[in-house]
Scaffold this motif. Structure first.
Motif, mmCIF file in Angstrom:
data_model
loop_
_atom_site.group_PDB
_atom_site.id
_atom_site.type_symbol
_atom_site.label_atom_id
_atom_site.label_comp_id
_atom_site.label_asym_id
_atom_site.label_seq_id
_atom_site.Cartn_x
_atom_site.Cartn_y
_atom_site.Cartn_z
ATOM 1 N N VAL A 42 0.828 -1.217 0.000
ATOM 2 C CA VAL A 42 0.000 0.000 0.000
ATOM 3 C C VAL A 42 0.862 1.267 0.000
ATOM 4 C CG1 VAL A 42 -1.687 1.346 1.319
ATOM 5 C CG2 VAL A 42 -2.070 -1.089 0.923
ATOM 6 N N PRO A 43 1.861 1.420 0.882
ATOM 7 C CA PRO A 43 2.665 2.647 0.833
ATOM 8 C C PRO A 43 3.412 2.814 -0.494
ATOM 9 C CG PRO A 43 3.116 1.439 2.855
ATOM 10 C CD PRO A 43 2.244 0.572 2.007
ATOM 11 N N ILE A 47 2.869 6.005 -2.954
ATOM 12 C CA ILE A 47 3.967 6.877 -3.370
ATOM 13 C C ILE A 47 4.070 6.932 -4.892
ATOM 14 C CG2 ILE A 47 6.481 7.131 -3.380
ATOM 15 C CD1 ILE A 47 6.365 6.006 -0.449
ATOM 16 N N VAL A 48 4.091 5.763 -5.530
ATOM 17 C CA VAL A 48 4.237 5.729 -6.987
ATOM 18 C C VAL A 48 3.035 6.378 -7.668
ATOM 19 C CG1 VAL A 48 4.371 4.199 -8.997
ATOM 20 C CG2 VAL A 48 5.761 3.722 -6.969
ATOM 21 N N TRP A 50 0.707 8.505 -6.539
ATOM 22 C CA TRP A 50 0.498 9.928 -6.280
ATOM 23 C C TRP A 50 1.651 10.771 -6.805
ATOM 24 C CZ3 TRP A 50 -4.155 11.751 -4.802
ATOM 25 C CH2 TRP A 50 -5.065 10.819 -4.337
ATOM 26 N N PHE A 51 2.844 10.194 -6.909
ATOM 27 C CA PHE A 51 4.000 10.965 -7.391
ATOM 28 C C PHE A 51 4.016 11.061 -8.919
ATOM 29 C CE2 PHE A 51 8.516 11.401 -8.559
ATOM 30 C CZ PHE A 51 8.812 12.582 -7.882
ATOM 31 N N PHE A 52 3.679 9.962 -9.595
ATOM 32 C CA PHE A 52 3.815 9.921 -11.057
ATOM 33 C C PHE A 52 2.531 10.219 -11.823
ATOM 34 C CE2 PHE A 52 7.450 7.319 -9.740
ATOM 35 C CZ PHE A 52 8.452 7.969 -10.427
ATOM 36 N N PHE A 53 1.394 10.109 -11.201
ATOM 37 C CA PHE A 53 0.127 10.293 -11.908
ATOM 38 C C PHE A 53 -0.687 11.375 -11.212
ATOM 39 C CE2 PHE A 53 1.382 5.803 -12.263
ATOM 40 C CZ PHE A 53 1.646 5.770 -13.624
ATOM 41 N N GLY A 54 -1.614 11.953 -11.943
ATOM 42 C CA GLY A 54 -2.460 12.986 -11.367
ATOM 43 C C GLY A 54 -3.465 12.415 -10.376
ATOM 44 N N PHE A 55 -4.172 13.312 -9.735
ATOM 45 C CA PHE A 55 -5.114 12.943 -8.680
ATOM 46 C C PHE A 55 -6.116 11.869 -9.096
ATOM 47 C CE2 PHE A 55 -9.209 13.579 -6.567
ATOM 48 C CZ PHE A 55 -8.847 13.309 -5.257
ATOM 49 N N PRO A 56 -6.815 12.014 -10.225
ATOM 50 C CA PRO A 56 -7.829 10.993 -10.552
ATOM 51 C C PRO A 56 -7.241 9.599 -10.735
ATOM 52 C CG PRO A 56 -8.083 12.910 -11.980
ATOM 53 C CD PRO A 56 -6.809 13.088 -11.212
ATOM 54 N N TYR A 57 -6.098 9.509 -11.432
ATOM 55 C CA TYR A 57 -5.486 8.197 -11.648
ATOM 56 C C TYR A 57 -4.917 7.625 -10.358
ATOM 57 C CZ TYR A 57 -5.902 8.671 -16.712
ATOM 58 O OH TYR A 57 -6.383 8.793 -17.987
ATOM 59 N N ALA A 58 -4.314 8.469 -9.558
ATOM 60 C CA ALA A 58 -3.769 7.994 -8.283
ATOM 61 C C ALA A 58 -4.886 7.470 -7.386
ATOM 62 C CB ALA A 58 -3.003 9.116 -7.588
#
Length: 121
Positions: A42-43, A47-48, A50-58
């Motif tokens: 989960v962490p 991290i991956v 939320w860091f690499f993709f925008g809000f909707p995809y994350a």
């Protein structure tokens, strides 16, 4: 001996149900290696994603992994009840356990397909 049914309602019921949910999470985490591994990811996923993709995809990717965890909880419940009802080997119990495991597998495949979509589209 019959189990006494609680007649708690409203806010008290919410807190009682939350307590049961936490107990289920802790109990499964302590007893199931697969659930520990899924929770450990989960962490990393947070991290991956939320860091690499925008809000909707994350949000989508995080939710998809939580669905895998939910299926693992259901699979653990099936296995625990099956082992209680029939500790010795039984073809019907095996099928029930295999179906629970397959449900987790399908959720993992759906998760992987979602990740592929987000990465390549």
């Amino acid at each position: 001996m019959p189990i006494k049914k609680s007649i708690v309602t409203g806010v008290a019921h919410f807190f009682q149900a939350t307590g049961y949910s936490i107990q289920g999470l802790v109990s499964t985490y302590r007893s199931e290696i697969a659930f520990k591994q899924e929770v450990a990811l989960v962490p990393v996923i947070l991290i991956v994603a939320w860091f690499f993709f925008g809000f909707p995809y994350a949000l989508l990717l995080t939710g998809m992994w939580l669905i895998v965890c939910a299926f693992e909880l259901c699979n653990s419940a099936i296995e625990n009840i099956a082992d209680l009802v029939m500790p010795e080997k039984n073809e019907f119990i095996k099928r029930a356990k295999d179906a629970g495991s397959a449900a987790v597998g399908v959720a993992v495949v759906a998760n992987l397909l979602t990740w592929l979509y987000v990465i390549f589209v």
